[in-house]
Scaffold this motif. Structure first.
Motif, mmCIF file in Angstrom:
data_model
loop_
_atom_site.group_PDB
_atom_site.id
_atom_site.type_symbol
_atom_site.label_atom_id
_atom_site.label_comp_id
_atom_site.label_asym_id
_atom_site.label_seq_id
_atom_site.Cartn_x
_atom_site.Cartn_y
_atom_site.Cartn_z
ATOM 1 N N GLY A 4 -7.185 -4.955 11.159
ATOM 2 C CA GLY A 4 -7.685 -3.849 11.786
ATOM 3 C C GLY A 4 -6.764 -2.955 12.723
ATOM 4 N N ARG A 42 3.655 6.838 -0.969
ATOM 5 C CA ARG A 42 3.771 7.307 0.354
ATOM 6 C C ARG A 42 5.142 6.752 0.974
ATOM 7 N NH1 ARG A 42 -2.063 6.986 3.099
ATOM 8 N NH2 ARG A 42 -3.328 6.732 1.249
ATOM 9 N N PHE A 63 -2.488 0.854 7.736
ATOM 10 C CA PHE A 63 -3.806 0.171 6.974
ATOM 11 C C PHE A 63 -3.393 -1.404 7.007
ATOM 12 C CE2 PHE A 63 -5.403 3.997 6.209
ATOM 13 C CZ PHE A 63 -5.238 4.871 5.212
ATOM 14 N N ASP A 64 -3.688 -1.819 8.210
ATOM 15 C CA ASP A 64 -3.514 -3.465 8.510
ATOM 16 C C ASP A 64 -4.866 -3.963 8.312
ATOM 17 O OD1 ASP A 64 -3.259 -6.060 9.347
ATOM 18 O OD2 ASP A 64 -1.494 -5.400 10.829
ATOM 19 N N SER A 65 -5.019 -5.145 7.449
ATOM 20 C CA SER A 65 -6.353 -5.597 6.962
ATOM 21 C C SER A 65 -6.877 -6.310 8.317
ATOM 22 C CB SER A 65 -6.142 -6.605 5.870
ATOM 23 O OG SER A 65 -5.156 -7.797 6.474
ATOM 24 N N PHE A 84 -11.135 5.919 12.819
ATOM 25 C CA PHE A 84 -9.784 5.338 12.534
ATOM 26 C C PHE A 84 -8.659 6.148 13.125
ATOM 27 C CE2 PHE A 84 -6.068 2.793 11.055
ATOM 28 C CZ PHE A 84 -5.489 3.655 10.308
ATOM 29 N N ASN A 89 -15.884 6.300 8.917
ATOM 30 C CA ASN A 89 -15.234 5.113 9.360
ATOM 31 C C ASN A 89 -13.842 5.585 9.290
ATOM 32 O OD1 ASN A 89 -17.465 3.631 9.568
ATOM 33 N ND2 ASN A 89 -17.048 2.427 7.505
ATOM 34 N N TYR A 90 -13.383 6.526 8.384
ATOM 35 C CA TYR A 90 -11.866 6.869 8.315
ATOM 36 C C TYR A 90 -11.753 7.908 9.705
ATOM 37 C CZ TYR A 90 -7.627 8.996 6.973
ATOM 38 O OH TYR A 90 -6.336 9.361 6.866
ATOM 39 N N ASP A 127 -8.303 -4.488 -3.064
ATOM 40 C CA ASP A 127 -7.360 -4.007 -1.980
ATOM 41 C C ASP A 127 -5.929 -4.302 -2.667
ATOM 42 O OD1 ASP A 127 -5.504 -3.977 0.111
ATOM 43 O OD2 ASP A 127 -7.110 -4.220 1.603
ATOM 44 N N CYS A 128 -5.022 -3.322 -2.629
ATOM 45 C CA CYS A 128 -3.889 -3.600 -3.334
ATOM 46 C C CYS A 128 -2.990 -4.597 -2.468
ATOM 47 C CB CYS A 128 -2.982 -2.308 -3.668
ATOM 48 S SG CYS A 128 -2.487 -1.709 -1.956
ATOM 49 N N ASP A 160 -7.707 10.004 1.436
ATOM 50 C CA ASP A 160 -7.946 8.988 2.330
ATOM 51 C C ASP A 160 -9.319 9.502 3.058
ATOM 52 O OD1 ASP A 160 -4.884 8.347 3.523
ATOM 53 O OD2 ASP A 160 -5.836 7.455 1.954
ATOM 54 N N LEU A 172 1.520 2.065 -3.930
ATOM 55 C CA LEU A 172 0.582 1.990 -5.020
ATOM 56 C C LEU A 172 0.434 3.418 -5.721
ATOM 57 C CD1 LEU A 172 -1.830 0.716 -6.069
ATOM 58 C CD2 LEU A 172 -3.382 1.525 -4.644
ATOM 59 N N SER A 195 0.726 -1.262 0.055
ATOM 60 C CA SER A 195 0.215 0.213 -0.066
ATOM 61 C C SER A 195 0.873 1.362 -0.009
ATOM 62 C CB SER A 195 -0.843 0.088 1.186
ATOM 63 O OG SER A 195 -0.235 0.030 2.650
#
Lengths: 559, 292
Positions: B189, B99, B185-187, B253, B249-250, B227-228, B214, B94, B91
């Motif tokens: 959570g 980043r 950004f860990d899948s 986070f 949601n963001y 999701d890359c 974002d 990408l 990520s």
């Protein structure tokens, strides 16, 4: 069953085309709704958001099929509009209706600034509106000279403008003639039909009973107790063309039978007599004023008592003027013919010793003089050379008659009625012949062909022929061809021997009415088309559907 | 000079300092204060003499006054172990520019600052797993070598904080300062991230790499988001409603990250990958000092 035709293509072909388009649209729609693949750094936050916003409504669940159906509906509507759908009916499936609208003098009656004619016009349009779209309808305007205002194969939309151009006459309408004309029209269709009489009075019982079609009356105005002079016509005597009878036709509409008395005076004030009739409500009958000189004077015919409508209680009638005509017979080699003409009461044979110009040139060879000519063939051959015919109109119906028949001189000769008679055809004589036909049949002409053949010379019909021809010529010359208020119609118009009102003639008749000059040739394939308003409606629906689809797309409701 | 690190970079680094309030003992002498009571020049405290102590450290003035023997204690400058964890998951690479560039620049800055104060710096790159640590050599040359090392980092699969910090235990290391530079950004959570960091007893600096998209993604309509890192596909119709839920949601986070940093008394900064790093250093280095 009526069949649907789209721009010449049968329904099955169009349905196949639509089916193919539906498949193509479906494929394009699948490509369209295929979502865009977008790589993102994470779907953590999207996944939850999508789950929370799962299709909760029926619309969202079925948004793709709904979009496809919307596209298909737009395609169908456009195809339908461009296909110019036409429902075809067989003529046998149609009903044939003729509306006879009264435009006689009684329709001038005004009640609170609205005339009976306005009411009749409104009632006529209302009756047409109640008829099925696929039915055939014609409209006859009934005044002293009934004529067709709308033919069967003309669009109904033309009628209001045509009626706007019509004003009620200042003479009574010849409703009987109009009804017979309407019956004629329906008979041509060989289908069931109805005659709708829009008038202030019911149809004459005597006439209605003779109709093959059913007659229904739509009354307008408030019937009043009214007697009317319907028509007057001069009928010359057989033995003296300079004198004749004036036949005055009367009608009465009221609550109870009554006596109707007619008085007649000439322009010198002389009382020419009075006659009385007892008429029942709705009845028409005639009185005869006898032995009136054909001296061109004016008769004033009046009813003796006032009634609800006085406009039709008086009639001014001009008698024909039938002086003996000077006729030159220098070119007649046949001595018997000369003798017969000399003995005719209608003409005066002149020679170089007689003063005055020749009004008639009588010869026994074909010629083209400037004056009317009575031509007699001497060669024994049928005259079969066509000639141009000039219509000398008096009644408008005469002007409309077709000049292609055997009686008019163009075309082949008629077959001999018997061994010694035939139809004579020649130049201006045809005009006279036409006018003879235009005059009531008590002046019926028996055409005779003369030749040098000895068997024909002494034919008794010759004298009659000559006499009647000469008188008819004279009568034609002196008949009043004046504005309509001087020419009467005769209810015996219906007895027009051999002249039928055919469908083709109705077209020609209507072209002579005071129309809007917007007539144009139309096909007669039996179409009952949807018309411009349907095309507009369908296009509007397609535009609305496309607009809905665009709005939904902009609001991201659909792809 | 490299494409990510220029002269301005080094000049900026020279003006910055990392100041640890407490340095775990055992390190070599440097500039950080250590609780080790050594023989430095800065007096800190007295303690009673015990046999064996160096008599040169006895405060004879205090003996004259009290008749008892006391030793002077001084602050002993020592090195801070700085562990720079650089996220090189998929990520981070990408977008354009990725980043990872910002992460590398920030890591390079930390390295330059720490090396400038003679601290010991170890670079740990991670993604799906923890790469072998790379210890920055001493001196200016080491800084440049660190720059080179950072530039050469390659993508390393999907983010897995749990596996990474579990693997960290296998490496003996001196505790000090842990700087994590990541998009976090860990899948699994954010909770999994916090669980993975629980065993980390170091002082913590969380540098969260963010981007404008974002918080405000540009996507609309029918899309399939891929999701890359995990290649997981999410089909959805992005309506204003869905977009609002995403943004909520963001925000949750980000707020959770802040709360965790406050809880751990860790330094936290949101570094915008679309803005030059050097203009954002104040988020970490207040008045030029990163206090940990």
């Amino acid at each position: 069953m009526p069949s649907l035709v789209l721009n010449g293509f049968p329904l099955w072909a169009v349905l196949s085309l639509i089916g193919g388009s539906a498949i193509l649209l479906g494929l394009l729609h699948c490509l369209r709704v295929r979502p865009l693949r977008v790589p993102v750094v994470t779907t953590l936050f999207w996944h939850d958001a999508a789950q929370q916003a799962q299709a909760a409504t029926l619309h969202k669940r079925f948004r793709h099929p709904l979009t496809y159906m919307l596209l298909l509906a737009i395609c169908l509507l456009l195809t339908l509009a461009l296909g110019d759908p036409v429902v075809s009916y067989d003529d046998a499936q149609r009903s044939w209706n003729v509306i006879v609208v009264d435009a006689g003098v009684s329709m001038n009656t005004h009640v609170k600034e609205r005339s009976w004619w306005n009411e009749a016009r409104t009632a006529t349009l209302s009756q047409i509106g109640q008829l099925p779209v696929h039915s055939r309808v014609a409209v006859i305007v009934c005044d002293p000279f009934p004529r067709i205002a709308l033919a069967f194969d003309e669009p109904r939309e033309w009628l209001p403008l045509r009626l706007d151009a019509i004003q009620p006459a200042n003479m009574p309408a010849d409703r009987a003639a109009a009804l017979r004309m309407a019956d004629d029209l329906i008979q041509q269709s060989a289908s069931a039909g109805e005659i709708i009489l829009v008038s202030s009075h019911a149809a004459p019982t005597r006439v209605a009973e003779t109709m093959t079609a059913q007659v229904r009356t739509v009354l307008v105005g408030n019937p009043v107790d009214n007697a009317a002079i319907l028509s007057a016509v001069f009928a010359g005597l057989d033995n003296d063309p300079q004198r004749g009878n004036v036949v005055v036709r009367l009608g009465y509409w009221g609550k109870a039978a009554r006596n109707v008395q007619v008085k007649c005076r000439n322009d010198r004030g002389d009382d020419l007599g009075s006659k009385a009739l007892r008429l029942s409500p709705g009845e028409e009958d005639a009185v005869v004023i006898e032995n009136v000189p054909a001296d061109g004077s004016t008769l004033t015919i009046t009813l003796d008592q006032e009634d609800g409508l006085h406009l039709d209680n008086q009639l001014i009638f001009q008698l024909p003027s039938r002086p003996r005509r000077n006729a030159s017979v220098d070119n007649i080699r046949n001595p018997q013919l000369r003798a017969l003409l000399d003995g005719s009461g209608a003409i005066r044979v002149i020679d170089s010793n007689t003063t005055g110009p020749a009004e008639l040139l009588i010869s026994d060879a074909l010629s083209h003089p400037t004056l009317p000519t009575l031509s007699i063939a001497a060669s024994g051959k049928l005259i079969d050379r066509p000639h141009l015919v000039t219509a000398v109109g008096n009644a408008s119906l005469v002007a409309d008659l077709e000049f292609g028949g055997d009686m008019t001189g163009i075309g082949p000769a008629l077959e001999l009625a018997d061994r010694d008679t035939a139809c004579l055809m020649a130049g201006e004589y045809c005009v006279a012949a036409m006018n003879l036909q235009a005059i009531p049949p008590y002046l019926r002409l028996s055409p005779v062909l003369l030749s040098d053949d000895a068997s024909v010379r002494n034919h008794p019909a010759l004298a009659v022929f000559l006499t009647r021809s000469a008188r008819a010529l004279a009568g034609w010359q002196s008949a009043v061809v004046q504005p309509a208020d001087r020419v009467m119609s005769d209810p015996r118009w219906s007895d027009r021997a051999g002249i039928h009102v055919s469908a083709s003639m109705t077209t020609r008749l209507s072209s002579n009415t005071a129309g809007t000059q917007d007539e144009r040739p139309i096909s007669t394939s039996g179409k009952a088309g949807f018309g411009w308003r349907w095309f507009q409606t369908i296009i509007m629906l397609a535009v609305v559907a496309a607009g809905v689809e665009a709005v939904l797309h902009v609001r991201a409701r659909i792809p | 000079m490299s494409r990510l690190f220029d002269d301005e970079f080094l000049r900026t680094a020279a003006r910055l300092r990392i100041l640890a309030q407490q340095v775990p003992p055992g390190g070599p002498r440097a500039e950080q204060r250590s609780p080790d009571r050594g023989t430095g020049l800065e007096f800190r405290d007295f303690r009673s003499y015990v046999p064996g102590d160096d008599l040169r450290r006895v405060d004879w003035n205090a003996y004259r006054r009290s008749g008892r023997l006391f030793l002077r204690l001084f602050n002993e400058p020592e090195t801070l172990a700085v562990h720079v964890f650089v996220d090189v998951s998929q990520s981070m690479f990408l977008e354009a520019p990725p980043r990872a560039n910002t992460a590398r620049q920030l890591a390079g800055l930390i390295v330059a600052v720490a090396m400038g104060q003679a601290d010991r710096v170890t670079i740990w790159s991670f993604g799906a797993r923890l790469n072998r640590p790379w210890i920055v050599p001493n001196g200016q040359a080491g800084v440049h070598m660190a720059f080179k090392y950072l530039e050469d980092l390659e993508p390393l699969g999907q983010t897995d904080f749990t596996a990474v910090f579990q693997a960290l235990h296998a490496y003996p290391r001196r505790k000090g300062l842990v700087v994590i530079i990541s998009d976090f950004f860990d899948s699994r959570g954010i909770a999994a991230i916090f669980d993975a960091l629980r065993p980390v007893q170091d002082r913590l600096v969380l540098a969260q790499l963010v981007r404008g998209v974002d918080a405000d993604p540009p996507h609309q309509g029918e899309v399939t988001l891929v999701d890359c890192e995990t290649q997981a596909e999410t089909e959805l119709q992005i309506t204003p409603d869905v977009l609002q839920r995403y943004q909520a949601n963001y925000r949750t986070f980000c707020d959770t990250m802040l709360q965790y940093a406050a809880q751990r008394r860790a330094a936290h900064a949101r570094i915008d990958a679309d803005v030059p790093v050097l203009t954002q250093v104040e988020q970490l280095f207040t008045l030029g000092v990163l206090g940990v």
